[in-house]
Design a protein around this motif. Sequence first.
Motif, PDB file in Angstrom:
ATOM      1  N   THR A 129       0.850  -1.203   0.000  1.00 51.69           N
ATOM      2  CA  THR A 129       0.000   0.000   0.000  1.00 51.69           C
ATOM      3  C   THR A 129       0.884   1.250   0.000  1.00 51.69           C
ATOM      4  O   THR A 129       0.976   1.953   1.005  1.00 51.69           O
ATOM      5  CB  THR A 129      -0.931   0.017   1.224  1.00 51.69           C
ATOM      6  N   PRO A 130       1.569   1.516  -1.102  1.00 51.64           N
ATOM      7  CA  PRO A 130       2.434   2.700  -1.166  1.00 51.64           C
ATOM      8  C   PRO A 130       1.637   3.998  -1.161  1.00 51.64           C
ATOM      9  O   PRO A 130       0.413   3.994  -1.266  1.00 51.64           O
ATOM     10  CB  PRO A 130       3.181   2.512  -2.492  1.00 51.64           C
ATOM     11  N   CYS A 136       6.045   3.001   4.497  1.00 51.10           N
ATOM     12  CA  CYS A 136       6.898   3.299   5.655  1.00 51.10           C
ATOM     13  C   CYS A 136       8.245   3.886   5.246  1.00 51.10           C
ATOM     14  O   CYS A 136       9.240   3.730   5.963  1.00 51.10           O
ATOM     15  CB  CYS A 136       7.097   2.036   6.482  1.00 51.10           C
ATOM     16  N   GLU A 137       8.285   4.552   4.077  1.00 47.93           N
ATOM     17  CA  GLU A 137       9.528   5.156   3.584  1.00 47.93           C
ATOM     18  C   GLU A 137      10.081   6.136   4.631  1.00 47.93           C
ATOM     19  O   GLU A 137       9.420   7.113   5.003  1.00 47.93           O
ATOM     20  CB  GLU A 137       9.268   5.886   2.268  1.00 47.93           C
ATOM     21  N   PRO A 138      11.311   5.930   5.127  1.00 50.75           N
ATOM     22  CA  PRO A 138      11.865   6.792   6.182  1.00 50.75           C
ATOM     23  C   PRO A 138      12.132   8.232   5.733  1.00 50.75           C
ATOM     24  O   PRO A 138      12.226   9.118   6.582  1.00 50.75           O
ATOM     25  CB  PRO A 138      13.163   6.080   6.576  1.00 50.75           C
ATOM     26  N   ALA A 184      -2.932   8.644   0.099  1.00 52.33           N
ATOM     27  CA  ALA A 184      -2.217   8.037   1.222  1.00 52.33           C
ATOM     28  C   ALA A 184      -2.048   6.531   1.063  1.00 52.33           C
ATOM     29  O   ALA A 184      -1.133   5.944   1.640  1.00 52.33           O
ATOM     30  CB  ALA A 184      -2.942   8.344   2.526  1.00 52.33           C
ATOM     31  N   GLU A 185      -2.932   5.893   0.283  1.00 51.70           N
ATOM     32  CA  GLU A 185      -2.867   4.435   0.172  1.00 51.70           C
ATOM     33  C   GLU A 185      -3.226   3.986  -1.233  1.00 51.70           C
ATOM     34  O   GLU A 185      -4.390   3.882  -1.586  1.00 51.70           O
ATOM     35  CB  GLU A 185      -3.805   3.786   1.190  1.00 51.70           C
ATOM     36  N   PRO A 191       6.524  -6.372   3.707  1.00 49.65           N
ATOM     37  CA  PRO A 191       7.046  -5.212   2.962  1.00 49.65           C
ATOM     38  C   PRO A 191       8.334  -4.691   3.574  1.00 49.65           C
ATOM     39  O   PRO A 191       8.550  -4.783   4.785  1.00 49.65           O
ATOM     40  CB  PRO A 191       5.911  -4.189   3.081  1.00 49.65           C
ATOM     41  N   GLY A 192       9.201  -4.147   2.721  1.00 47.43           N
ATOM     42  CA  GLY A 192      10.414  -3.500   3.204  1.00 47.43           C
ATOM     43  C   GLY A 192      10.157  -2.030   3.478  1.00 47.43           C
ATOM     44  O   GLY A 192       9.068  -1.507   3.234  1.00 47.43           O
TER      45      GLY A 192
END
Length: 402
Positions: free
Chosen positions: A168-169, A349-351, A365-366, A391-392
């Motif tokens: 869910t990017p 969850c991209e930092p 958002a999704e 997911p990473g």
Amino acid sequence: MKGTEQEKMVIVVREYEDEKDREGADAVDRICEVGPSSGAALFTDHLGDPVCRVRHTPAFIMLVAEMVSPERQIVGLIRGCVKSVVCGEKAARRGGGSLPIHTKAAYILGLRVSPSHRRLGIGLKLVQRMEEWFISKGAEYSYMATDKDNKPSFHLFTDRLHYSKFRTPTILVHPVFAGHRLPLPRTATLIPLSPSDAELLYRRRFSTVEFFPRDIDDILRNSLSLGTFLALPSTTIFSGIESFLSAPPESWAVLSVWDCKSLFRLEIRGAPLILRSLAWTSRAVDRALPWLKIPSFPNLFRSFGGYFLYGLGGEGPAAKEFLRALCLHAHNMARADGCDVVATEVAACEPLMDGIPHWKRLSCAEDLWCIKRLADDYSDGAVGDWTRSPPGKSMFFDPREV
């Protein structure tokens, strides 16, 4: 549609023929919504070549659903491509580190069915034929993206075609302010990289990121790729890519820019009058008082184009700040080229997400990705079944699939 009319209707799914099908395929593209089902909707407006969005991939195809009886008409279409991507990583035998695990993955893009011919199984037939082509090309997985609010599409793929929810990017969109350039921070120095230097950086630093394409060199050398830019501390002296990779500074960031406006255009329809009025007012004030640098809302209510930012990444405590500088630079590039938006997509969850300027109202958002395993044998090594892998933190988004 009445039952007797359905009985007489004959639908054929076949490969797209440009001379014969261009007008009909373009009509289906224009009439179908591609965006949130609630509120304003985005519509595509292709620039002459309906296959343009997959033509730049190694193996691609476009299928159409043609009604041949009672009258000939294109009533649906689907695009697809196959490529080799990273689906995981495994530990290297010597010296530590990790090695990428590749798989042959197929991507479904742009499933469209004319509103007057929905609920007749046309979408199902198009996807099934596309999957047959994927398998003939050796694809192990098939995946697609859809808006989370698009319930019919989601249920078609999950209930009838046995896809499963995968990732869910987040899609981030920033408007381009035509009235003025955005100032860049003095703390960062931006270095343009050649395609060969950019390839070296990406293969050394991003080769184990999920969905990283094996043919990254073809992407970077494509005429639609407008450049790769590296952000370093302003006190750093750049002595070449090899020197940077052997001893990078404490913080750095990188991104590449892709020209989407030459492929397709979009527009927002159904926006309330008050939103249109506020957008017009912001542009008028920005033109009259440019020194105030008011963030004016561009005219997205008519056909517009944009840039897509890909290959975003970086390291160190100032990486977000440097990535923001690169995004501002891309904004200014887009402004000079007459674009109205700059967009990108990142893992949920991209930092580094906080370093990417965007407007929440324009973003998503999704973005829902679903996947299906096509191959019977498990050749993914340490990954096993990719559809079940967690997911990473980061993902690589191929600009050819936008």
